[in-house]
Design a protein around this motif. Structure first.
Motif, PDB file in Angstrom:
ATOM      1  N   SER A   1     -96.265  38.031  -5.162  1.00  0.00           N
ATOM      2  CA  SER A   1     -94.498  39.654  -4.990  1.00  0.00           C
ATOM      3  C   SER A   1     -93.967  38.147  -4.903  1.00  0.00           C
ATOM      4  O   SER A   1     -93.620  37.187  -4.316  1.00  0.00           O
ATOM      5  CB  SER A   1     -95.179  40.256  -3.221  1.00  0.00           C
ATOM      6  OG  SER A   1     -95.099  39.116  -1.889  1.00  0.00           O
ATOM      7  N   ALA A   2     -92.545  39.672  -4.555  1.00  0.00           N
ATOM      8  CA  ALA A   2     -91.356  38.588  -5.110  1.00  0.00           C
ATOM      9  C   ALA A   2     -91.104  37.848  -3.260  1.00  0.00           C
ATOM     10  O   ALA A   2     -89.511  36.938  -3.603  1.00  0.00           O
ATOM     11  CB  ALA A   2     -90.628  39.888  -4.476  1.00  0.00           C
TER      12      ALA A   2
ATOM     13  N   SER B   1     -91.772  34.620  -3.283  1.00  0.00           N
ATOM     14  CA  SER B   1     -91.600  33.238  -4.012  1.00  0.00           C
ATOM     15  C   SER B   1     -89.590  33.313  -4.057  1.00  0.00           C
ATOM     16  O   SER B   1     -89.620  33.784  -4.715  1.00  0.00           O
ATOM     17  CB  SER B   1     -91.849  33.665  -5.289  1.00  0.00           C
ATOM     18  OG  SER B   1     -91.899  34.735  -5.997  1.00  0.00           O
TER      19      SER B   1
ATOM     20  N   LEU C   1     -86.364  34.041  -6.586  1.00  0.00           N
ATOM     21  CA  LEU C   1     -86.075  35.647  -6.384  1.00  0.00           C
ATOM     22  C   LEU C   1     -84.957  36.035  -5.493  1.00  0.00           C
ATOM     23  O   LEU C   1     -83.945  36.624  -5.886  1.00  0.00           O
ATOM     24  CB  LEU C   1     -87.593  36.419  -5.990  1.00  0.00           C
ATOM     25  CG  LEU C   1     -88.526  35.732  -6.991  1.00  0.00           C
ATOM     26  CD1 LEU C   1     -89.329  36.690  -6.745  1.00  0.00           C
ATOM     27  CD2 LEU C   1     -88.300  36.130  -8.326  1.00  0.00           C
TER      28      LEU C   1
ATOM     29  N   ALA D   1     -96.538  32.864 -11.866  1.00  0.00           N
ATOM     30  CA  ALA D   1     -96.131  33.654 -12.000  1.00  0.00           C
ATOM     31  C   ALA D   1     -94.997  33.893 -10.932  1.00  0.00           C
ATOM     32  O   ALA D   1     -93.838  35.631 -10.835  1.00  0.00           O
ATOM     33  CB  ALA D   1     -97.036  34.216 -10.414  1.00  0.00           C
ATOM     34  N   ALA D   2     -94.021  33.067 -10.116  1.00  0.00           N
ATOM     35  CA  ALA D   2     -92.372  33.935  -9.569  1.00  0.00           C
ATOM     36  C   ALA D   2     -91.791  33.824 -10.830  1.00  0.00           C
ATOM     37  O   ALA D   2     -90.847  34.767 -10.401  1.00  0.00           O
ATOM     38  CB  ALA D   2     -92.258  32.356  -9.342  1.00  0.00           C
TER      39      ALA D   2
ATOM     40  N   LYS E   1     -92.800  35.149 -13.235  1.00  0.00           N
ATOM     41  CA  LYS E   1     -92.955  37.353 -14.500  1.00  0.00           C
ATOM     42  C   LYS E   1     -92.743  37.657 -13.031  1.00  0.00           C
ATOM     43  O   LYS E   1     -91.869  38.849 -13.308  1.00  0.00           O
ATOM     44  CB  LYS E   1     -94.446  36.574 -13.946  1.00  0.00           C
ATOM     45  CG  LYS E   1     -94.979  36.506 -15.123  1.00  0.00           C
ATOM     46  CD  LYS E   1     -96.616  36.930 -15.869  1.00  0.00           C
ATOM     47  CE  LYS E   1     -96.901  36.123 -14.574  1.00  0.00           C
ATOM     48  NZ  LYS E   1     -98.224  36.639 -15.567  1.00  0.00           N
ATOM     49  N   ASP E   2     -92.367  37.568 -11.964  1.00  0.00           N
ATOM     50  CA  ASP E   2     -91.663  38.022 -10.501  1.00  0.00           C
ATOM     51  C   ASP E   2     -89.609  38.569 -11.107  1.00  0.00           C
ATOM     52  O   ASP E   2     -89.654  39.512 -11.117  1.00  0.00           O
ATOM     53  CB  ASP E   2     -91.460  37.888  -9.377  1.00  0.00           C
ATOM     54  CG  ASP E   2     -93.456  38.181  -9.400  1.00  0.00           C
ATOM     55  OD1 ASP E   2     -93.556  37.955  -9.572  1.00  0.00           O
ATOM     56  OD2 ASP E   2     -93.490  37.129  -7.861  1.00  0.00           O
ATOM     57  N   ARG E   3     -89.724  37.533 -11.647  1.00  0.00           N
ATOM     58  CA  ARG E   3     -87.901  37.428 -11.782  1.00  0.00           C
ATOM     59  C   ARG E   3     -87.585  38.082 -12.756  1.00  0.00           C
ATOM     60  O   ARG E   3     -86.394  38.858 -13.279  1.00  0.00           O
ATOM     61  CB  ARG E   3     -87.706  35.991 -12.172  1.00  0.00           C
ATOM     62  CG  ARG E   3     -86.107  35.772 -12.777  1.00  0.00           C
ATOM     63  CD  ARG E   3     -85.507  35.629 -11.520  1.00  0.00           C
ATOM     64  NE  ARG E   3     -84.907  36.191 -11.530  1.00  0.00           N
ATOM     65  CZ  ARG E   3     -82.903  36.985 -10.112  1.00  0.00           C
ATOM     66  NH1 ARG E   3     -83.469  35.310  -8.907  1.00  0.00           N
ATOM     67  NH2 ARG E   3     -82.717  37.278 -10.343  1.00  0.00           N
TER      68      ARG E   3
ATOM     69  N   ALA F   1     -89.991  40.305 -14.102  1.00  0.00           N
ATOM     70  CA  ALA F   1     -89.361  42.605 -13.239  1.00  0.00           C
ATOM     71  C   ALA F   1     -88.056  42.726 -12.855  1.00  0.00           C
ATOM     72  O   ALA F   1     -87.768  43.455 -12.719  1.00  0.00           O
ATOM     73  CB  ALA F   1     -91.066  42.009 -12.356  1.00  0.00           C
ATOM     74  N   ILE F   2     -87.672  41.518 -12.110  1.00  0.00           N
ATOM     75  CA  ILE F   2     -86.317  42.184 -11.066  1.00  0.00           C
ATOM     76  C   ILE F   2     -85.334  42.151 -12.612  1.00  0.00           C
ATOM     77  O   ILE F   2     -83.928  43.103 -12.494  1.00  0.00           O
ATOM     78  CB  ILE F   2     -86.126  40.774 -10.719  1.00  0.00           C
ATOM     79  CG1 ILE F   2     -86.908  40.448  -8.916  1.00  0.00           C
ATOM     80  CG2 ILE F   2     -84.278  40.471  -9.888  1.00  0.00           C
ATOM     81  CD1 ILE F   2     -86.868  39.011  -8.651  1.00  0.00           C
TER      82      ILE F   2
ATOM     83  N   LEU G   1     -96.697  43.416 -17.286  1.00  0.00           N
ATOM     84  CA  LEU G   1     -95.336  43.135 -17.081  1.00  0.00           C
ATOM     85  C   LEU G   1     -94.283  43.851 -18.318  1.00  0.00           C
ATOM     86  O   LEU G   1     -93.212  43.896 -18.090  1.00  0.00           O
ATOM     87  CB  LEU G   1     -95.061  41.841 -17.402  1.00  0.00           C
ATOM     88  CG  LEU G   1     -93.644  40.505 -17.870  1.00  0.00           C
ATOM     89  CD1 LEU G   1     -93.450  40.794 -16.372  1.00  0.00           C
ATOM     90  CD2 LEU G   1     -93.754  39.531 -17.689  1.00  0.00           C
TER      91      LEU G   1
END
Lengths: 291, 258
Positions: A2-3, A6, A10, B174-175, B177-179, B181-182, B203
């Protein structure tokens, strides 16, 4: 992940115009300057460029120790310079082009004109090589305090000719690199170009002169000299050294036909053309290339 | 068409792009639309034209025919439009003797009018510990983080990410991919290519499948699942490829299930 898990990647906020103003005070370099500066940092730290400077420095030092004067050391360096500068420049240029190819693509993906980017890359390639050449030739003369008037004039001519050969063969190497995606073939073409210009050309000219010895050959020989930057460089240096024994066939014809001053001017003009031509070809190929 | 594209949130688009290298036709009439706030995955086997399409969008490769449009305006052959694009190439080879900071500073100086905070970017991609080390001694994963930092250094409207998670360890992958998404939530139009389809599950909003330089499928991932009756992207694409081998014509082209 999750955000929240990390935070380093993020958590930071994007820059706002206000923060960017604070972090970007001062003058903004042009594209050419910025790319050149980065290239300079990259290539000036390259071990092969450092080795090039050190080899030239050791050779100059050794020849000075043997000859006892700056002019003698420089005179002894003549053929070495004419062989080594085109060889190092062209091989390093084409190898470096291919090594930096992906980074060049990354730079091309920025909002910059290809022409400006090319000039940054080109100057960033040749200026460190010219600097290495200058350091290798100059430092031994400086620490031996051998910079009398004649030595300085000859050294300046060597530096000018070395810079011209570097600019010409550097552009030719980039042209071959841009046109030839296959690294080995590009390297082979570059070595072939060097072999023809630095080694084989004068032999071919002598053979032609012998084969057509019944014909008036002064003018064709002058054109033959203009057709090879290494011959032009040799002629410019030898006219200054006034040493017929070191002249190639075309240089001897030029010295006899045009004399020293005019010969030097013609050599300089010819070298300028031999820089402009490859630069134009390489820049044109770079602008049109599909990366 | 332009009005339709604008109203549809299309940021960057390729229209009827053809490209051949000698006798090899790499792209044949490719249409592509990247929409604001959506991630579009361009998929296809090796040699299908994905990288060439990326490069045509960026102007690195000149199309033989067709146009590149940004916000409905033709930008083919120009340079300034790339100010709106962030590009992350596949595992780039940076100059060995430059540090990550020097590379970031160089890219920053090539886009002088765009707001950027270099220190924040270094923090965001966790590269502070080696930011001043020559890139030649950094690992592949560390260089890939620098690559991501370069692509996301500015605030472009469009992101083109070529195999973005290649070479990254699971945490960094993973980080990133989260970025992504942001960035999508911030309204950016994002193009992602990847061979590892499982990387894109969850994604991706839209899928474009390229086969032999042609768009074989274009549509939302939901429509793709419906068309193929498969739940994962990997299986859905495999179903499309099987259908292609069986000789079926294009299944879906406009994002709507048939």
């Amino acid at each position: 992940m999750s955000a929240a898990q990390s935070p380093v990647w993020l958590g930071a906020q994007r820059a706002t115009p206000e923060t960017s103003v604070a972090t970007r005070r001062g003058r903004t370099p042009s594209v050419v300057t910025a790319v050149f500066a980065a290239q300079w940092r990259e290539i000036a730290r390259n071990r092969w460029v450092l080795a090039y400077a050190i080899v030239l420095l050791l050779l100059t030092e050794a020849l000075f120790q043997m000859g006892g004067s700056g002019v003698r050391a420089l005179t002894s360096l003549l053929n070495l310079v004419l062989l080594l500068v085109p060889l190092v420049t062209s091989v390093f240029g084409v190898v470096y082009w291919h090594a930096a190819r992906e980074f060049t693509e990354l730079l091309l993906a920025q909002p910059v004109a290809r022409l400006r980017l090319w000039w940054g890359l080109y100057l960033g390639l040749i200026v460190p090589l010219v600097a290495a050449f200058g350091v290798g030739l100059t430092l031994p003369l400086v620490w031996h305090r051998a910079l009398d008037g004649e030595t300085v004039r000859l050294l300046a001519l060597y530096l000018g000719v070395g810079a011209a050969l570097t600019a010409s063969f550097g552009a030719a190497a980039l042209w071959i690199g841009v046109r030839q995606d296959d690294r080995l073939r590009g390297l082979g073409l570059t070595l072939g170009l060097w072999f023809m210009a630095a080694l084989a050309y004068d032999g071919v000219v002598v053979w032609l002169a012998t084969a057509f010895s019944d014909w008036p050959l002064e003018r064709p020989m002058l054109f033959a000299m203009l057709a090879n930057p290494v011959d032009l460089a040799r002629t410019a240096l030898v006219l200054r050294l006034d040493s017929a024994a070191l002249m190639g066939y075309t240089g001897a014809v030029m010295a006899r036909t045009l004399g020293g001053g005019t010969g030097l001017a013609v050599s300089a003009f010819g070298l300028a053309l031999w820089i402009a031509g490859p630069v134009w070809l390489a820049e044109r190929a770079f602008r049109r290339k599909d990366f | 068409m332009i009005a339709e594209m604008m109203s549809d949130g299309v940021r960057l688009a390729a229209r009827g792009v053809h490209k051949a290298f000698g006798a090899v036709r790499v792209l044949e009439g490719v249409h592509l639309a990247l929409r604001a706030g959506r991630v579009t995955a361009v998929l296809g086997p090796n040699g299908s034209g994905k990288t060439t399409l990326n490069k045509v969008l960026l102007g690195l490769v000149r199309a033989d025919a067709g146009a590149i449009m940004l916000d409905g305006r033709v930008v083919t052959g120009t340079d300034a439009y790339r100010r709106r694009i962030g590009y992350m190439p596949q595992a780039p080879r940076f100059p060995d003797n430059l540090s990550a900071r020097e590379v970031l500073t160089l890219v920053q100086s090539l886009r002088p009018t765009e707001p950027v905070d270099l220190d924040a970017s270094i923090q965001r991609f966790d590269i502070a510990t080696y930011v001043d080390r020559p890139l030649g001694v950094c690992s592949g994963g560390q260089r890939q983080r620098v690559n991501a930092a370069v692509a996301l250094l500015f605030s472009p409207d469009v992101l083109i990410l070529d195999e973005p998670t290649a070479g990254l360890d699971p945490v960094a992958s993973a980080a990133l991919k989260d970025r992504i998404a942001i960035e999508r939530a911030a309204g950016r139009a994002i193009l992602v290519t990847s061979h590892v389809l499982s990387e894109l599950d969850g994604l991706t909003d839209d899928v474009v499948l390229l086969l032999d330089g042609r768009v074989q499928y274009e549509g939302s991932i939901d429509a793709l699942r419906e068309v193929t009756s498969e739940r994962t992207l990997e299986r859905a694409v495999a179903a499309l490829l099987r259908a292609d081998r069986a000789g079926a014509s294009r299944m879906v082209t406009t994002g709507e299930a048939p």
